[in-house]
Design a protein around this motif. Sequence first.
Motif, PDB file in Angstrom:
ATOM      1  N   PRO A  36       0.816  -1.220   0.000  1.00  0.00           N
ATOM      2  CA  PRO A  36       0.000   0.000   0.000  1.00  0.00           C
ATOM      3  C   PRO A  36       0.850   1.271   0.000  1.00  0.00           C
ATOM      4  O   PRO A  36       0.501   2.243  -0.678  1.00  0.00           O
ATOM      5  CB  PRO A  36      -0.824  -0.124   1.287  1.00  0.00           C
ATOM      6  CG  PRO A  36      -0.806  -1.569   1.634  1.00  0.00           C
ATOM      7  CD  PRO A  36       0.518  -2.073   1.181  1.00  0.00           C
ATOM      8  N   THR A  55       2.123   1.913  -3.495  1.00  0.00           N
ATOM      9  CA  THR A  55       1.063   2.449  -4.352  1.00  0.00           C
ATOM     10  C   THR A  55       0.877   3.942  -4.104  1.00  0.00           C
ATOM     11  O   THR A  55       0.747   4.738  -5.053  1.00  0.00           O
ATOM     12  CB  THR A  55      -0.257   1.709  -4.097  1.00  0.00           C
ATOM     13  OG1 THR A  55      -0.058   0.304  -4.265  1.00  0.00           O
ATOM     14  CG2 THR A  55      -1.336   2.176  -5.044  1.00  0.00           C
ATOM     15  N   TRP A  78       1.941   6.956  -6.802  1.00  0.00           N
ATOM     16  CA  TRP A  78       0.885   7.892  -7.195  1.00  0.00           C
ATOM     17  C   TRP A  78       1.284   9.336  -6.905  1.00  0.00           C
ATOM     18  O   TRP A  78       1.096  10.228  -7.742  1.00  0.00           O
ATOM     19  CB  TRP A  78      -0.388   7.522  -6.451  1.00  0.00           C
ATOM     20  CG  TRP A  78      -1.495   8.531  -6.529  1.00  0.00           C
ATOM     21  CD1 TRP A  78      -2.361   8.727  -7.564  1.00  0.00           C
ATOM     22  CD2 TRP A  78      -1.857   9.473  -5.512  1.00  0.00           C
ATOM     23  NE1 TRP A  78      -3.239   9.735  -7.265  1.00  0.00           N
ATOM     24  CE2 TRP A  78      -2.957  10.209  -6.019  1.00  0.00           C
ATOM     25  CE3 TRP A  78      -1.379   9.761  -4.251  1.00  0.00           C
ATOM     26  CZ2 TRP A  78      -3.577  11.223  -5.274  1.00  0.00           C
ATOM     27  CZ3 TRP A  78      -1.985  10.768  -3.511  1.00  0.00           C
ATOM     28  CH2 TRP A  78      -3.069  11.485  -4.025  1.00  0.00           C
ATOM     29  N   ALA A 106      -4.051  -4.186  -0.520  1.00  0.00           N
ATOM     30  CA  ALA A 106      -4.697  -3.292  -1.483  1.00  0.00           C
ATOM     31  C   ALA A 106      -6.133  -2.981  -1.063  1.00  0.00           C
ATOM     32  O   ALA A 106      -6.612  -1.853  -1.224  1.00  0.00           O
ATOM     33  CB  ALA A 106      -4.676  -3.928  -2.873  1.00  0.00           C
ATOM     34  N   LEU A 145      -6.068  -0.322   1.523  1.00  0.00           N
ATOM     35  CA  LEU A 145      -5.851   1.002   0.934  1.00  0.00           C
ATOM     36  C   LEU A 145      -7.155   1.549   0.348  1.00  0.00           C
ATOM     37  O   LEU A 145      -7.466   2.746   0.499  1.00  0.00           O
ATOM     38  CB  LEU A 145      -4.771   0.922  -0.142  1.00  0.00           C
ATOM     39  CG  LEU A 145      -4.451   2.237  -0.873  1.00  0.00           C
ATOM     40  CD1 LEU A 145      -4.020   3.318   0.100  1.00  0.00           C
ATOM     41  CD2 LEU A 145      -3.381   2.003  -1.918  1.00  0.00           C
ATOM     42  N   LEU A 146      -7.936   0.694  -0.312  1.00  0.00           N
ATOM     43  CA  LEU A 146      -9.228   1.128  -0.839  1.00  0.00           C
ATOM     44  C   LEU A 146     -10.158   1.597   0.283  1.00  0.00           C
ATOM     45  O   LEU A 146     -10.863   2.606   0.134  1.00  0.00           O
ATOM     46  CB  LEU A 146      -9.880  -0.015  -1.614  1.00  0.00           C
ATOM     47  CG  LEU A 146      -9.267  -0.349  -2.976  1.00  0.00           C
ATOM     48  CD1 LEU A 146      -9.852  -1.651  -3.506  1.00  0.00           C
ATOM     49  CD2 LEU A 146      -9.513   0.773  -3.964  1.00  0.00           C
ATOM     50  N   MET A 176      -5.152   5.411  -8.550  1.00  0.00           N
ATOM     51  CA  MET A 176      -4.749   4.630  -7.384  1.00  0.00           C
ATOM     52  C   MET A 176      -5.809   3.585  -7.037  1.00  0.00           C
ATOM     53  O   MET A 176      -5.484   2.444  -6.681  1.00  0.00           O
ATOM     54  CB  MET A 176      -4.495   5.565  -6.198  1.00  0.00           C
ATOM     55  CG  MET A 176      -3.950   4.879  -4.967  1.00  0.00           C
ATOM     56  SD  MET A 176      -3.215   6.028  -3.778  1.00  0.00           S
ATOM     57  CE  MET A 176      -4.409   7.330  -3.705  1.00  0.00           C
ATOM     58  N   ARG A 177      -7.063   3.953  -7.158  1.00  0.00           N
ATOM     59  CA  ARG A 177      -8.132   2.988  -6.885  1.00  0.00           C
ATOM     60  C   ARG A 177      -8.150   1.877  -7.937  1.00  0.00           C
ATOM     61  O   ARG A 177      -8.377   0.706  -7.621  1.00  0.00           O
ATOM     62  CB  ARG A 177      -9.484   3.707  -6.835  1.00  0.00           C
ATOM     63  CG  ARG A 177      -9.682   4.522  -5.554  1.00  0.00           C
ATOM     64  CD  ARG A 177     -11.040   5.170  -5.448  1.00  0.00           C
ATOM     65  NE  ARG A 177     -11.155   6.335  -6.313  1.00  0.00           N
ATOM     66  CZ  ARG A 177     -11.913   6.403  -7.393  1.00  0.00           C
ATOM     67  NH1 ARG A 177     -12.617   5.346  -7.771  1.00  0.00           N
ATOM     68  NH2 ARG A 177     -11.977   7.503  -8.110  1.00  0.00           N
ATOM     69  N   SER A 184      -5.309  -0.505  -7.186  1.00  0.00           N
ATOM     70  CA  SER A 184      -5.619  -1.298  -5.992  1.00  0.00           C
ATOM     71  C   SER A 184      -6.606  -2.414  -6.320  1.00  0.00           C
ATOM     72  O   SER A 184      -6.452  -3.553  -5.854  1.00  0.00           O
ATOM     73  CB  SER A 184      -6.188  -0.392  -4.894  1.00  0.00           C
ATOM     74  OG  SER A 184      -5.229   0.564  -4.485  1.00  0.00           O
ATOM     75  N   TRP A 185      -7.621  -2.110  -7.122  1.00  0.00           N
ATOM     76  CA  TRP A 185      -8.582  -3.153  -7.502  1.00  0.00           C
ATOM     77  C   TRP A 185      -7.918  -4.244  -8.340  1.00  0.00           C
ATOM     78  O   TRP A 185      -8.246  -5.435  -8.196  1.00  0.00           O
ATOM     79  CB  TRP A 185      -9.759  -2.540  -8.264  1.00  0.00           C
ATOM     80  CG  TRP A 185     -10.819  -1.970  -7.381  1.00  0.00           C
ATOM     81  CD1 TRP A 185     -11.207  -0.663  -7.274  1.00  0.00           C
ATOM     82  CD2 TRP A 185     -11.638  -2.691  -6.448  1.00  0.00           C
ATOM     83  NE1 TRP A 185     -12.207  -0.514  -6.344  1.00  0.00           N
ATOM     84  CE2 TRP A 185     -12.502  -1.748  -5.827  1.00  0.00           C
ATOM     85  CE3 TRP A 185     -11.734  -4.030  -6.089  1.00  0.00           C
ATOM     86  CZ2 TRP A 185     -13.434  -2.114  -4.869  1.00  0.00           C
ATOM     87  CZ3 TRP A 185     -12.666  -4.391  -5.121  1.00  0.00           C
ATOM     88  CH2 TRP A 185     -13.504  -3.441  -4.525  1.00  0.00           C
ATOM     89  N   ILE A 195      -4.790  -5.180  -8.094  1.00  0.00           N
ATOM     90  CA  ILE A 195      -3.996  -5.976  -7.157  1.00  0.00           C
ATOM     91  C   ILE A 195      -4.900  -6.936  -6.375  1.00  0.00           C
ATOM     92  O   ILE A 195      -4.542  -8.103  -6.152  1.00  0.00           O
ATOM     93  CB  ILE A 195      -3.202  -5.067  -6.210  1.00  0.00           C
ATOM     94  CG1 ILE A 195      -2.151  -4.276  -6.992  1.00  0.00           C
ATOM     95  CG2 ILE A 195      -2.527  -5.877  -5.106  1.00  0.00           C
ATOM     96  CD1 ILE A 195      -1.425  -3.248  -6.173  1.00  0.00           C
ATOM     97  N   VAL A 196      -6.058  -6.456  -5.955  1.00  0.00           N
ATOM     98  CA  VAL A 196      -6.995  -7.323  -5.233  1.00  0.00           C
ATOM     99  C   VAL A 196      -7.410  -8.508  -6.109  1.00  0.00           C
ATOM    100  O   VAL A 196      -7.397  -9.672  -5.668  1.00  0.00           O
ATOM    101  CB  VAL A 196      -8.239  -6.526  -4.788  1.00  0.00           C
ATOM    102  CG1 VAL A 196      -9.326  -7.467  -4.278  1.00  0.00           C
ATOM    103  CG2 VAL A 196      -7.865  -5.539  -3.692  1.00  0.00           C
TER     104      VAL A 196
END
Length: 337
Positions: free
Chosen positions: A22, A25, A29, A213, A216-217, A251-252, A255-256, A258-259
């Motif tokens: 996180p 990321t 960013w 991730a 972080l979201l 960034m979102r 993160s998605w 990575i999830v």
Amino acid sequence: MNRTVRAALAPVLLVLACLLLPLSTLSTWAKYEIGDSDRYVARVAPLATDDAVRNTVGAAVTTGIMRNISVGPLQSTVEQYLHDAVISFTGTDAFRGAWDTANRAAHDAVQRALDEGRTGAVTLDLAPVTKQVKRQLQDDGVPFAEQIPVTHTRITVLSAGELAELREGFHLLQLAGLWPALAALVLTVAGLLLAPRRRRAVAATALGMALGAAALLLALTIARSLTLGDLDSDADKATAGAVYDALTSSMRTVSWVIVGVGAAVAVTAWLTGFLRAGRSRRALAHHTTRSRRPRGGGRRLDGGSGPYLSFASAFCRALAKPLAHRLLTRERSVAFG
């Protein structure tokens, strides 16, 4: 390195890698998305067509103009006319160009304040928009258009207090840049190489990164709620929400991804281990069944001795058959003799 040390060191390295994800990321960013002027302008450019942003700009420009002109009893009528004219202008290509220019200037001001330690609020100057509206009204022949001053109507992007808070953490993220991501990669590779049970390590690491991730979201969602909660009017909340979503969209998205990838890798690694364990159990059961079969019948038995037993059985039958024939002939001669 012996197995005990490897088994103890590998989880530590992999946990650190998951914790760094996180942070990497965020730092990437901050450095390459927000810190770069061209990318920042490209990120906020679509906001020029957002209704909430257009209404906020229209209200700010109209208020700035009306503050500097006086038309007597027609004040409210002129104000409404100006507001409609500004809103109409925000739908043109000229406004989009002015919007990009104003945001580039605001970004450069924020970056200089972070780099040089400047204090004071950072504002978005709408003078280019006012200038374009004045020119449009003049072209339309509006009588009071000549009286409109091109003042520097400003929208506060960051207050002095917010800038001080941002300088403490955001500037450090920009300095970190790609280093947390590189460190996470090195730790992941080292941890997987040291892990005694690599498939389980891959599954656990992928799951840990997916959870990082997801955390972080969740943090971004909470930060958005807190940011909008400090605003008073619904219009301000709508505008701030649109800006927040535009700036954090990349960034979102990362993160998605990575999830999703982490969950897929974890499930794949688990299924691979599960299927391999099933094949091993079936192979063991098959071997046990074969080892319990009765001997003889020319079949191959333990240790590959089947051919030898078959040869011995055939040899015994070859000797026994003539011997039995002779004994039977002798008994018959004795009986009839």
